[in-house]
Design an enzyme around this catalytic site. Structure first.
Site, PDB file in Angstrom:
ATOM      1  N   CYS A 114      11.748 -62.514  87.765  1.00  0.00           N
ATOM      2  CA  CYS A 114      11.278 -61.130  87.608  1.00  0.00           C
ATOM      3  C   CYS A 114      10.528 -60.661  88.853  1.00  0.00           C
ATOM      4  CB  CYS A 114      10.358 -61.012  86.399  1.00  0.00           C
ATOM      5  SG  CYS A 114      11.113 -61.565  84.871  1.00  0.00           S
TER       6      CYS A 114
HETATM    7  C1  BEZ Z   1      12.113 -65.892  84.989  1.00  0.00           C
HETATM    8  O1  BEZ Z   1      11.898 -64.848  84.389  1.00  0.00           O
HETATM    9  O2  BEZ Z   1      11.776 -66.055  86.133  1.00  0.00           O
HETATM   10  C2  BEZ Z   1      12.828 -67.008  84.275  1.00  0.00           C
HETATM   11  C3  BEZ Z   1      12.991 -66.922  82.911  1.00  0.00           C
HETATM   12  C4  BEZ Z   1      13.657 -67.938  82.255  1.00  0.00           C
HETATM   13  C5  BEZ Z   1      14.174 -69.004  82.948  1.00  0.00           C
HETATM   14  C6  BEZ Z   1      14.018 -69.066  84.317  1.00  0.00           C
HETATM   15  C7  BEZ Z   1      13.335 -68.048  84.993  1.00  0.00           C
END
Ligand code: BEZ
Length: 212
Positions: A45
């Protein structure tokens, strides 16, 4: 609730990192991009929001207003933005909705309970000036979205809306476009002065109309 193409995008008023915003007022008569991310302070994100901020000029050129959302608090959003700015070499320049009670997320069907009960998946909604939903995309949490592809789809949507052409597989900016089926072949010459090619009666190509 599941939102389908052609549906009216639900309006809402929500608290964001840029204050309380009414979605329709924010969009005005332009295009909109509403996208969700699973959680603050997560790696994928962080890169996505940074990339979106870096592309501000591209969204502005296309008259697209951007808004992000997750079910975290306003305080978390504000602290996380400092990390995004620092690590992604940018300045977050669009509002992020603090949707702790999941009101907007549920309105747009951004929570997929079999993926996660609490976090939003990576949803994308492109909304037209008529407030209708023109594109939906859903990515899993571990896959960052391709924001060049999102821009490419917006270009295609705008070519269809403003120039009556569609875009073929793997189309890229500057390549030939498809004349939409609703235009009879005998009307193409007048409407597309750059010329056209009839490959099949239903497959008519023309140079990208808005390209100089
Ligand atoms: C993330 O939002 O960075 C993420 C979420 C789930 C698994 C791996 C990364």
């Amino acid at each position: 609730m599941s939102i389908k193409l052609g549906d009216i995008a639900p309006n809402f008023t929500a608290m964001t990192t840029e204050g309380e915003i009414n979605f329709y007022d924010y969009l005005g008569d332009g295009w909109g991009l509403l996208f969700s991310h699973p959680a603050d302070f997560t790696p994928v994100c962080t890169t996505e929001l940074g990339r979106t901020a870096q592309l501000k000029n591209e969204f502005d050129k296309r008259n697209v207003k951007v808004m992000a959302i997750s079910v975290d608090s306003l305080e978390d959003h504000k602290n996380w933005i400092k990390d995004i700015n620092e690590t992604q070499n940018t300045t977050v320049n669009f509002p992020i909705i603090a949707d702790e009670n999941q009101r907007v997320a549920n309105l747009y069907g951004m929570i997929h309970p079999n993926a996660s009960d609490t976090a939003t998946v990576r949803s994308v909604f492109v909304i037209g000036p008529d407030k209708k939903v023109k594109l939906t995309l859903t990515y899993p949490a571990a896959t960052g979205r391709n924001f060049n592809e999102i821009l490419r789809v917006i270009d295609s949507l705008q070519l269809t809306a403003y120039h009556s052409v569609a875009t073929p597989a793997d189309w890229k900016e500057g390549e030939d476009c498809v004349v939409v089926p609703s235009i009879p072949t005998e009307e193409i010459a007048a409407k597309f002065p750059k010329g056209y090619k009839v490959i099949k009666p239903y497959l008519r190509m023309t140079p990208q109309p808005d390209k100089v």
